[in-house]
Design an enzyme around this catalytic site. Structure first.
Site, PDB file in Angstrom:
ATOM      1  N   LEU A 145     -17.812 -45.185  -8.007  1.00 12.90           N
ATOM      2  CA  LEU A 145     -16.719 -45.369  -7.057  1.00 12.90           C
ATOM      3  C   LEU A 145     -15.421 -45.444  -7.830  1.00 12.90           C
ATOM      4  CD1 LEU A 145     -16.293 -48.856  -7.080  1.00 12.90           C
ATOM      5  CD2 LEU A 145     -18.498 -48.532  -6.040  1.00 12.90           C
ATOM      6  N   CYS A 146     -14.335 -45.165  -7.157  1.00 17.46           N
ATOM      7  CA  CYS A 146     -13.035 -45.094  -7.826  1.00 17.46           C
ATOM      8  C   CYS A 146     -12.315 -46.436  -7.721  1.00 17.46           C
ATOM      9  CB  CYS A 146     -12.196 -43.987  -7.208  1.00 17.46           C
ATOM     10  SG  CYS A 146     -10.594 -43.780  -8.001  1.00 17.46           S
ATOM     11  N   LEU A 147     -12.003 -47.021  -8.887  1.00 21.47           N
ATOM     12  CA  LEU A 147     -11.304 -48.309  -8.900  1.00 21.47           C
ATOM     13  C   LEU A 147      -9.868 -48.197  -9.394  1.00 21.47           C
ATOM     14  CD1 LEU A 147     -14.075 -50.639 -10.408  1.00 21.47           C
ATOM     15  CD2 LEU A 147     -13.534 -50.237  -8.003  1.00 21.47           C
TER      16      LEU A 147
END
Length: 218
Positions: free
Chosen positions: A145-147
């Site tokens: 997932l993109c943080l």
């Protein structure tokens, strides 16, 4: 006589036990990390030692970041809803659990995460990867997932996991990683929820729960 545990030992005694070893420069940070899981008193004493003795701050990834240790202590003191973490092999490598919210298609699911902190933390976002398969527009097929857009130096891992937990209830299809799932979420919500429940049942319930030794989780 009542049975007593290691956590019952007075703080001043714990302090002397650990400080007695300060001249032994070969003490393993991994062992200290595991000792810090015993109770709050042990964590505070060990944190104090780490904070004042750079010789104890070495790990496979370089200097242990005091910020990471502080985040771990704060997490255990006030964990986000539905979340748990523990050390794996160093302060830079954690394992996490998120319990699917009851009001979501992920209810009853136990989702394992792998969390790696950079030696540039907190100036670089940690890498959080789902080890459990999840049908979700903001998580790709490899569990990534993109943080980057969420992260800044003031952000904590507690906040990150809280946002991920909230995303189970409220996915963001306008900022997806998996565009196909995002499209289904927008146009065929019932189908999306049915598949999310099916994946949760298949990948995140009985087999996961039975494989977890809950006594290892603080």
């Amino acid at each position: 006589m009542a049975q007593r545990s290691w956590s019952d030992l007075p703080r001043d005694l714990i302090d002397r036990i650990f400080r007695r070893h300060l001249n032994i420069r070969r003490i393993d940070p991994k062992d200290l990390a595991r000792c810090s899981l015993v109770c709050t008193t042990w964590r505070c004493v060990i944190a104090d030692i780490w904070g004042k003795n750079l010789s104890l701050l070495s790990s496979a990834s370089g200097l242990i970041n005091k910020r990471v240790l502080a985040e771990y202590q704060n997490f255990q003191t006030d964990p986000p809803e539905g979340c748990r973490v523990r050390f794996v092999d160093s302060l830079f490598h954690w394992e996490g659990i998120i319990i699917g919210p009851q009001s979501s298609p992920y209810a009853g699911g136990v989702f394992l995460l792998d969390i790696h902190f950079s030696d540039q933390h907190p100036f670089k976002a940690p890498k959080v990867t789902f080890q459990t398969k999840v049908y979700h527009p903001n998580i790709d097929q490899q569990g990534r997932l993109c943080l980057e857009t969420l992260w800044c130096p003031a952000t904590t891992i507690s906040h990150v996991l809280l946002v991920i937990y909230a995303r189970f209830n409220d996915p963001d299809p306008d900022d997806p990683i998996d565009f196909e799932i995002a499209h289904i979420y927008k146009t065929q919500r019932i189908q999306f929820e049915e598949k999310a429940r099916a994946w949760t049942k298949k990948f995140a319930t009985a087999s996961q729960i039975s494989a977890i030794d809950w006594t290892d989780w603080p």
